[in-house]
Design a protein around this motif. Structure first.
Motif, PDB file in Angstrom:
ATOM      1  N   ALA A  34      89.780  16.993 -45.947  1.00  0.00           N
ATOM      2  CA  ALA A  34      89.311  18.353 -46.241  1.00  0.00           C
ATOM      3  C   ALA A  34      89.670  19.317 -45.112  1.00  0.00           C
ATOM      4  N   PHE A  35      89.516  18.874 -43.870  1.00  0.00           N
ATOM      5  CA  PHE A  35      89.819  19.704 -42.711  1.00  0.00           C
ATOM      6  C   PHE A  35      91.299  20.102 -42.717  1.00  0.00           C
ATOM      7  N   ASP A  36      92.170  19.112 -42.880  1.00  0.00           N
ATOM      8  CA  ASP A  36      93.606  19.392 -42.851  1.00  0.00           C
ATOM      9  C   ASP A  36      94.029  20.285 -44.014  1.00  0.00           C
ATOM     10  N   HIS A  37      93.395  20.119 -45.168  1.00  0.00           N
ATOM     11  CA  HIS A  37      93.709  20.956 -46.323  1.00  0.00           C
ATOM     12  C   HIS A  37      93.284  22.406 -46.076  1.00  0.00           C
ATOM     13  N   ALA A  38      92.096  22.587 -45.517  1.00  0.00           N
ATOM     14  CA  ALA A  38      91.559  23.940 -45.304  1.00  0.00           C
ATOM     15  C   ALA A  38      92.213  24.664 -44.142  1.00  0.00           C
ATOM     16  N   MET A  39      92.647  23.908 -43.149  1.00  0.00           N
ATOM     17  CA  MET A  39      93.179  24.525 -41.929  1.00  0.00           C
ATOM     18  C   MET A  39      94.472  23.842 -41.496  1.00  0.00           C
ATOM     19  N   PRO A  40      95.534  24.059 -42.273  1.00  0.00           N
ATOM     20  CA  PRO A  40      96.787  23.359 -41.970  1.00  0.00           C
ATOM     21  C   PRO A  40      97.357  23.683 -40.592  1.00  0.00           C
ATOM     22  N   TRP A  41      96.966  24.797 -40.017  1.00  0.00           N
ATOM     23  CA  TRP A  41      97.436  25.147 -38.675  1.00  0.00           C
ATOM     24  C   TRP A  41      96.836  24.236 -37.608  1.00  0.00           C
ATOM     25  N   LEU A  42      95.839  23.397 -37.967  1.00  0.00           N
ATOM     26  CA  LEU A  42      95.225  22.477 -37.013  1.00  0.00           C
ATOM     27  C   LEU A  42      95.496  21.005 -37.353  1.00  0.00           C
ATOM     28  N   GLN A  87      86.610  30.948 -38.090  1.00  0.00           N
ATOM     29  CA  GLN A  87      86.769  32.321 -38.576  1.00  0.00           C
ATOM     30  C   GLN A  87      87.904  32.422 -39.579  1.00  0.00           C
ATOM     31  N   ARG A  88      88.979  31.696 -39.350  1.00  0.00           N
ATOM     32  CA  ARG A  88      90.137  31.752 -40.240  1.00  0.00           C
ATOM     33  C   ARG A  88      89.949  30.967 -41.534  1.00  0.00           C
ATOM     34  N   ASN A  89      88.892  30.185 -41.619  1.00  0.00           N
ATOM     35  CA  ASN A  89      88.643  29.380 -42.817  1.00  0.00           C
ATOM     36  C   ASN A  89      87.905  30.242 -43.845  1.00  0.00           C
ATOM     37  N   ALA A  90      88.647  31.113 -44.489  1.00  0.00           N
ATOM     38  CA  ALA A  90      88.071  32.094 -45.421  1.00  0.00           C
ATOM     39  C   ALA A  90      87.355  31.428 -46.593  1.00  0.00           C
ATOM     40  N   TYR A 150      82.061  18.625 -45.724  1.00  0.00           N
ATOM     41  CA  TYR A 150      83.443  18.507 -46.173  1.00  0.00           C
ATOM     42  C   TYR A 150      83.487  17.875 -47.556  1.00  0.00           C
ATOM     43  N   VAL A 151      84.385  18.386 -48.388  1.00  0.00           N
ATOM     44  CA  VAL A 151      84.581  17.884 -49.749  1.00  0.00           C
ATOM     45  C   VAL A 151      86.081  17.648 -49.937  1.00  0.00           C
ATOM     46  N   LEU A 152      86.420  16.513 -50.529  1.00  0.00           N
ATOM     47  CA  LEU A 152      87.838  16.226 -50.787  1.00  0.00           C
ATOM     48  C   LEU A 152      88.468  17.371 -51.572  1.00  0.00           C
ATOM     49  N   ALA A 156      84.820   9.700 -42.192  1.00  0.00           N
ATOM     50  CA  ALA A 156      85.862  10.293 -41.346  1.00  0.00           C
ATOM     51  C   ALA A 156      87.098  10.648 -42.165  1.00  0.00           C
ATOM     52  N   ARG A 157      87.427   9.844 -43.161  1.00  0.00           N
ATOM     53  CA  ARG A 157      88.595  10.135 -44.005  1.00  0.00           C
ATOM     54  C   ARG A 157      88.360  11.383 -44.859  1.00  0.00           C
ATOM     55  N   VAL A 158      87.150  11.543 -45.404  1.00  0.00           N
ATOM     56  CA  VAL A 158      86.843  12.755 -46.173  1.00  0.00           C
ATOM     57  C   VAL A 158      86.964  13.969 -45.254  1.00  0.00           C
ATOM     58  N   HIS A 159      86.393  13.866 -44.067  1.00  0.00           N
ATOM     59  CA  HIS A 159      86.475  14.956 -43.088  1.00  0.00           C
ATOM     60  C   HIS A 159      87.932  15.345 -42.840  1.00  0.00           C
ATOM     61  N   ARG A 160      88.755  14.373 -42.524  1.00  0.00           N
ATOM     62  CA  ARG A 160      90.149  14.668 -42.158  1.00  0.00           C
ATOM     63  C   ARG A 160      90.912  15.269 -43.329  1.00  0.00           C
TER      64      ARG A 160
END
Length: 131
Positions: A20-28, A106-109, A75-77, A14-18
């Protein structure tokens, strides 16, 4: 090193997910809490998917969760992106499944480019209402 993950790895997953997710999509950023992430992995992902991880020493640096020809999570760190970790994880699913599909924002180019350069084809774009 790659290995299949167990429910005992759920917190690190879950920590890796969060991260990587936050890094890739800071708007979320802040969309889900750490407790919600752990619940999601415990109750949904580990309950229905094969989950594999990539380790750099003792540190989980990337994860993939897949089932029945569908990639649920990859997801990757951020610190190790661009070093082949995602490709190694994707190859695990490719070897296990005859056909693979996935959904990405879609926005995650960067994610879209990653998948497209590894043979995936864009089939549909939506407004995300079905997510």
């Amino acid at each position: 090193m790659l290995r299949q993950l167990a429910l005992t790895d759920m917190g690190a997953t879950a920590r890796v997910h969060r991260a990587a997710f936050d890094h890739a999509m800071p708007w979320l950023v802040g969309l889900h809490t750490p407790d919600q992430d752990r619940w999601f992995y415990r109750e949904r992902v580990f309950a229905t998917c094969r989950v594999c991880g990539h380790f750099d020493g003792d540190v989980l640096s990337g994860i993939i969760a897949f089932r029945d020809g569908w990639i649920e999570q990859l997801y990757v760190l951020p610190a190790v992106q661009g070093r082949g970790v995602g490709t190694e994880l994707l190859d695990v699913a490719k070897h296990a499944c005859e056909r693979l599909e996935l959904w990405t924002f879609q926005r995650n180019a960067l994610a879209r480019r990653f998948y497209e350069t590894r043979g995936f084809t864009l089939i549909e774009q939506t407004d995300g209402a079905g997510n």
